[in-house]
Design an enzyme around this catalytic site. Structure first.
Site, short mmCIF file in Angstrom:
data_model
loop_
_atom_site.label_atom_id
_atom_site.label_comp_id
_atom_site.label_asym_id
_atom_site.label_seq_id
_atom_site.Cartn_x
_atom_site.Cartn_y
_atom_site.Cartn_z
CG ASN A 1 -7.80 0.64 1.43
OD1 ASN A 1 -7.18 0.87 2.47
ND2 ASN A 1 -7.41 1.12 0.27
CG ASP B 1 -1.67 1.23 1.45
OD1 ASP B 1 -2.42 1.62 0.54
OD2 ASP B 1 -1.52 1.85 2.53
#
Length: 275
Positions: free
Chosen positions: A222, A8
Site C-alpha cells: 500500500n 508509513d
C-alpha cells in the site's frame, strides 16, 4: 530540498515492538524544527495513531496526517478533515456480497468506528486484534444509511485462508477498487484511485509543496503509490520486493532506525549545507 516527509507506520517508523526509537524521534524532531512537514501516512484512522503523534510532538497547528490510505487528510491538533474521499453505500453492498461469497468476515471503517457485518458464520474477524484502539460494533447491512461516511473495507482473517480466498476475487473488483494486502492477514479495499499518493498530492497542493520536494518512506504494497509519486521514494531494507524495486533508495530496517538514517542523509544534511 525536501519540504515534506510522509512516513508509513508499521514496518517503517515502528520497530518490531511497535515503538518509535529515540533516534527516529530525534531525527524527525530536528526536521520539524527546521520547517519540514512530518506527515504520518497510514491506513489507520486518526483515533488509532494518537499515541504516535504525541510521541513525535505532532499535535501543533500546522501538523497533518494522511489516514485511511489516502482517504482523509486531517489536522492533527483538531482532527479537522481538510480533504476527503469516501466510499459510497453501494460499494459497501458490493463488498458485502463479495465477502459473503468468499466466506470471510467484513469490517467497514466509519471514522473511528468499525462496523462488523455478518458475512460469515465460520470465521471471526481478526481486525480488533490488529487495531485495539478502535470501537467495534455489530451491524446488519440494512442498518447502514447513505448519509454515513464509509472510509474503507477490510478483511482480516488467518493468512493461509485469506491467500486462498484472494485468488477467488473476480477481476472486475480490481477495476472498481484499490485492493491491497497491507499485512499478512489483512486485505483492504478503497475506491479506485484513492491511495496514499492521492492523499499526499492533495496535502502538497494545499501547502504549495512541489512533488520533487517530497520524500516518502514505506515498506508494504500500500506504500507503492507514494514511493512512486514522491521526488524521493525510500524503501525500508525490510520492505517487500516490489517496494524496493520501485524506490529511489533503500534505507536500513525498521529495527535499525532506517527512517532516521534516511531523514539524516536526505533532509538534515542538505539543510545543514544550505543546499
Amino acid at each position: 530540498m525536501i519540504k515534506l516527509v510522509a512516513i508509513d507506520l508499521d514496518g517503517t517508523l515502528l520497530n518490531s515492538k511497535k515503538e518509535i526509537s529515540e533516534r527516529n524521534k530525534q531525527a524527525l524532531a530536528k526536521a520539524k524544527a527546521a520547517g519540514v512537514k512530518i506527515v504520518i501516512c497510514t491506513g489507520r484512522p486518526l483515533a488509532a495513531i494518537g499515541i504516535y503523534l504525541d510521541a513525535l510532538n505532532l499535535r501543533d497547528n500546522g501538523d497533518y496526517s494522511i489516514t485511511f490510505n489516502g482517504g482523509l487528510v486531517q489536522k492533527n491538533d483538531t482532527g479537522e478533515i481538510i480533504e476527503k474521499a469516501s466510499m459510497p453505500l453501494e460499494n459497501v453492498h458490493d463488498l458485502f456480497e463479495l465477502a459473503a461469497a468468499l466466506n470471510v468476515p467484513l469490517d467497514i471503517l466509519s471514522d473511528g468506528l468499525v462496523l462488523q457485518l455478518p458475512t460469515t458464520q465460520n470465521y471471526e474477524s481478526l481486525y480488533s486484534q490488529l487495531n485495539t484502539l478502535l470501537t467495534y460494533e455489530s451491524y446488519e447491512l440494512d442498518q447502514l444509511t447513505a448519509d454515513r461516511i464509509y472510509n474503507k473495507a477490510v478483511i482480516a482473517v488467518e493468512q493461509t485462508y485469506l491467500d486462498e480466498q484472494i485468488k477467488k476475487i473476480p477481476s472486475p473488483f480490481y477495476d472498481r477498487y484499490e485492493i491491497i494486502k497491507t499485512r499478512s492477514n489483512l486485505l483492504e479495499f478503497m475506491p479506485k484511485g484513492i491511495t496514499k499518493a492521492y492523499g499526499i498530492s492533495l496535502l502538497a497542493r494545499d501547502l504549495d509543496i512541489n512533488q520533487e520536494e517530497i520524500m516518502t518512506v514505506g515498506d508494504e504494497e500500500n506504500d507503492l503509490p507514494m514511493i512512486e509519486y514522491a521526488g524521493l521514494g525510500v524503501a525500508m531494507e525490510n520492505a517487500v520486493a516490489r517496494v524496493k524495486d520501485l524506490a529511489d533508495v533503500i534505507t536500513d530496517t525498521n529495527d535499525n532506525d532506517g527512517v532516521a538514517q534516511a531523514v539524516e542523509k536526505f533532509v538534515l544534511e542538505p539543510l545543514k549545507g544550505g543546499i
